[in-house]
Design an enzyme around this catalytic site. Structure first.
Site, short mmCIF file in Angstrom:
data_model
loop_
_atom_site.label_atom_id
_atom_site.label_comp_id
_atom_site.label_asym_id
_atom_site.label_seq_id
_atom_site.Cartn_x
_atom_site.Cartn_y
_atom_site.Cartn_z
N GLY A 186 0.22 12.27 5.85
CA GLY A 186 -0.88 12.28 6.73
C GLY A 186 -0.82 12.23 8.19
N GLY A 187 -1.33 11.62 8.94
CA GLY A 187 -1.20 11.70 10.69
C GLY A 187 0.16 11.30 10.91
N GLY A 197 10.58 45.90 25.23
CA GLY A 197 9.95 44.47 25.62
C GLY A 197 10.99 43.36 25.11
N ALA A 198 11.60 43.81 23.97
CA ALA A 198 12.60 42.64 23.44
C ALA A 198 13.87 42.71 24.52
CB ALA A 198 13.16 43.15 22.10
C1 HXC Z 1 -0.18 -0.18 2.48
C2 HXC Z 1 1.20 0.66 1.22
C3 HXC Z 1 0.97 1.90 1.70
C4 HXC Z 1 -0.06 2.00 2.65
C5 HXC Z 1 2.24 2.21 0.13
N1 HXC Z 1 2.29 1.11 0.04
N2 HXC Z 1 1.63 2.81 1.01
N3 HXC Z 1 0.51 -0.09 1.63
N4 HXC Z 1 -0.55 0.70 3.03
N5 HXC Z 1 -0.29 3.08 3.51
C6 HXC Z 1 2.53 -0.15 -0.89
C7 HXC Z 1 1.91 -0.05 -2.35
O1 HXC Z 1 0.77 -0.77 -2.22
C8 HXC Z 1 2.93 -0.70 -2.85
O2 HXC Z 1 3.07 -1.94 -2.51
C9 HXC Z 1 4.47 -0.18 -2.21
O3 HXC Z 1 4.07 0.12 -0.96
C10 HXC Z 1 5.01 0.77 -2.92
O4 HXC Z 1 4.13 1.87 -3.26
P1 HXC Z 1 4.09 2.57 -4.29
O5 HXC Z 1 2.77 3.45 -4.39
O6 HXC Z 1 4.37 1.80 -5.47
O7 HXC Z 1 5.17 3.56 -4.32
P2 HXC Z 1 5.56 5.06 -4.88
O8 HXC Z 1 5.11 5.31 -6.39
O9 HXC Z 1 6.75 5.45 -4.66
O10 HXC Z 1 4.45 6.02 -3.93
C11 HXC Z 1 4.60 6.01 -2.27
C12 HXC Z 1 3.53 6.75 -1.88
C13 HXC Z 1 2.43 5.87 -2.19
C14 HXC Z 1 3.29 8.16 -2.40
C15 HXC Z 1 3.89 6.75 -0.44
O11 HXC Z 1 2.52 4.59 -2.00
C16 HXC Z 1 1.03 6.32 -1.46
O12 HXC Z 1 0.62 7.44 -1.70
N6 HXC Z 1 0.88 5.56 -0.30
C17 HXC Z 1 -0.21 6.04 0.29
C18 HXC Z 1 0.04 7.27 1.38
C19 HXC Z 1 -1.01 7.53 2.30
O13 HXC Z 1 -2.17 8.10 1.96
N7 HXC Z 1 -1.05 6.98 3.38
C20 HXC Z 1 -2.12 6.90 4.45
C21 HXC Z 1 -1.65 8.10 5.06
S1 HXC Z 1 -2.77 8.77 6.57
P3 HXC Z 1 3.34 -3.00 -4.03
O14 HXC Z 1 2.99 -4.46 -3.25
O15 HXC Z 1 2.82 -2.85 -5.20
O16 HXC Z 1 4.58 -3.19 -4.01
C22 HXC Z 1 -2.03 7.92 7.89
C23 HXC Z 1 -2.38 8.12 9.00
C24 HXC Z 1 -1.77 8.11 9.97
O17 HXC Z 1 -0.85 7.38 7.79
C25 HXC Z 1 -2.53 8.24 11.42
C26 HXC Z 1 -1.85 8.52 12.54
C27 HXC Z 1 -2.79 9.26 13.52
#
Ligand code: HXC
Length: 511
Positions: free
Chosen positions: A166-167, A401-402
């Site tokens: 994501g971001g 040009g290059a």
């Molecule tokens: C809170 C999160 C989290 C998040 C993971 N966890 N991502 N908690 N916020 N964004 C937590 C899970 O709940 C879990 O907690 C632990 O971290 C491990 O995650 P798993 O899913 O069990 O691990 P894995 O299977 O290895 O998968 C990893 C992952 C997945 C692919 C990163 O967790 C995932 O898809 N997370 C969300 C990614 C995402 O979409 N993020 C937002 C992106 S947008 P527990 O307690 O169960 O251990 C963004 C905006 C930024 O970031 C903006 C900037 C401008």
């Protein structure tokens, strides 16, 4: 509990968290945040900050199990030089970026900027912490702003060692260099599930945004290696070439070894047939101090080579056409890759060596429609704008040009040298005689023979380095085997280069 008990309990919790992290991370073939910092820094030099900062809001989790809020930050030494770093800890809330976590990163960015030291970010995070909503987004915004504020003042390096989705990918994208590790790191704006849902395309995480994809196809990553340890050692290597800030002198190595005996080999390295390729890396390796060429963006746009090296112990940046790949033509990717590197070197006062063998820009519908004009202009702009010492050596082709783009004399190249094999002209013989001698060729009874004679005449009269030398556009036609010695002297002459920049806010580079 008395104060000492609280202190002991907190330390114990921190140790338990580390033990837990070791178990979880090692199972995935990854190091923990602290282990990574241990590899990055000189033994025993890491000074941690904010170890007990806690999440501002983390439902379903106790404060004492989340000390540090998922990121280890501090300062250490790399080859004795100060470097700030942060390492995200995936075992705490998925390394997700909450407000406290983000402010810890911002704190080391601020300190690094204030103290003129590089920042290295070791990333392993699920992105914005979902539970903290807009607070998490605001923390990201602060980091992005700091990235931009620090750009060109202190080097910023991003090392992706897990997810960056994501971001969240935009902080690394704003930094100077991105490192990735194969199989365990990935970067994308939207993951495979969204790609499937929106476009009905099937792809896994590695195929969408793994290390190989970004190092070889998208050009997002500058370096990729097989394991984390190697990746972190490469970061140390990169740091050994670059200054800590835009005012610091370049690091100097006193262990200068050169390939003296191989210099003569350069006199024979250019093939007699102008259409036969050769490997520009062979020339670079002979010219620079032994084993010091450190290539950047090795897998991406291989028709241009960029990287650091040492010449007589001092760091230089090299931009070179690669005749072995696409005949060294400049296309969109090569132009963008070259421009980015030139601007980094210019920002950090790293002198540039340009090795030129370029038949022109790559023609074609695909290139035109994707904007070779707009993108080629980036490289031209970067060279024209750069005020660091710039020395060009034309080894063979320098057409059209290059020729102009590759730091020619009138774009501000300080020294332009050419080997006797150089061909400098508006275009190559084949194209030129078809235009200039159109009638003569049409009337010729033996067209092949006429073409041969006209080609020889064109080479002798126009497409050689001597016409350019006669009007000072080439400073000297040099014997290839003398190139290393000449470069050392020429960079020495330019070491006091002074320049005045016109008053303006900033230029408007064609992005
Ligand atoms: C809170 C999160 C989290 C998040 C993971 N966890 N991502 N908690 N916020 N964004 C937590 C899970 O709940 C879990 O907690 C632990 O971290 C491990 O995650 P798993 O899913 O069990 O691990 P894995 O299977 O290895 O998968 C990893 C992952 C997945 C692919 C990163 O967790 C995932 O898809 N997370 C969300 C990614 C995402 O979409 N993020 C937002 C992106 S947008 P527990 O307690 O169960 O251990 C963004 C905006 C930024 O970031 C903006 C900037 C401008």
């Amino acid at each position: 509990m008395n104060k000492n008990d609280i202190f002991e309990t907190r330390l114990k919790s921190l140790q338990e968290m580390e033990d837990n992290a070791v178990n979880k991370q090692h199972l995935k073939g990854k190091l923990t945040a602290r282990e990574r910092l241990h590899v990055l820094f000189d033994e025993g030099t890491f000074f941690e900050l904010d170890a007990f900062v806690s999440p501002v809001q983390a439902p379903n989790s106790s404060r004492t199990t989340n000390f540090g809020d998922g990121v280890v930050v501090g300062r250490g030494l790399v080859q004795g030089r100060s470097v700030f770093a942060y390492a995200q800890d995936f075992t705490v809330l998925g390394g997700s970026l909450g407000y406290a976590h983000g402010m810890k990163i911002a704190k080391v960015q601020d300190m690094a900027l204030k103290l003129g030291a590089p920042v290295v970010g070791l990333m392993d995070s699920g992105g914005a912490r979902i539970q903290e909503g807009v607070k998490s987004l605001a923390a990201y915004a602060r980091i992005f702003k700091n990235n931009v504020r620090s750009s060109g003042i202190v080097p910023q390096i991003s090392v992706i060692l897990g997810p960056a989705a994501g971001g969240a990918v935009y902080s690394p994208a704003l930094t100077d260099f991105i490192f990735m590790t194969k199989k365990t790191s990935y970067m994308f704006v939207t993951g495979p599930d969204v790609v499937k849902e929106v476009l009905n395309e099937d792809i896994d995480m590695d195929g969408l945004g793994g290390g190989d994809v970004h190092a070889n196809k998208s050009g997002v990553a500058h370096f990729v290696s097989d394991d984390e340890e190697h990746t972190l050692l490469l970061v140390r290597k990169l740091l050994s070439y670059i200054p800590s800030n835009n005012f610091e002198s370049l690091p100097v190595s006193h262990l200068v070894k050169s390939y003296e005996s191989r210099q003569k080999f350069l006199n024979k390295i250019i093939p007699d047939d102008p259409n036969r390729p050769y490997d520009m890396k062979d020339i670079i390796r002979i010219l620079v101090d032994r084993d010091t060429f450190f290539e950047v963006h090795e897998g991406f746009a291989q028709n241009i080579l960029v990287g650091f090296a040492r010449l007589n112990g001092k760091t230089i940046g090299i931009v070179a056409n690669q005749p072995k790949v696409m005949a060294g033509t400049l296309d969109i990717n090569a132009s963008v890759k070259g421009a980015r590197f030139v601007r980094f070197c210019d920002a950090f006062n790293i002198p540039l060596l340009i090795l030129e063998d370029v038949p022109g820009f790559l023609p074609g519908i695909e290139q035109e429609h994707n904007g070779i004009i707009r993108n080629g202009a980036k490289l031209l702009y970067a060279f024209c704008e750069a005020t660091v010492p710039k020395i060009t050596v034309i080894t063979r082709k320098a057409y059209g040009g290059a020729y102009i783009v590759m730091s020619s004399k009138n774009t501000g190249g300080d020294f332009n040298f050419a080997w006797p094999t150089a061909e400098i002209a508006v275009m190559g013989p084949a194209g030129a005689i078809k235009i200039v001698n159109k009638k003569e060729l049409a009337q010729s009874e033996n067209r092949a023979e006429t073409e041969r004679i006209l080609t020889e005449k064109y080479k002798a009269e126009i497409a050689n380095p001597y016409r350019a030398e006669e009007i000072g556009l080439v400073d000297e036609v040099i014997e290839p085997s003398r190139t290393r010695d000449i470069l050392i002297t020429a960079f020495e002459i330019l070491s006091n280069k002074q320049y005045a920049k016109p008053e303006r806010k900033h230029g408007s580079i064609p992005l």
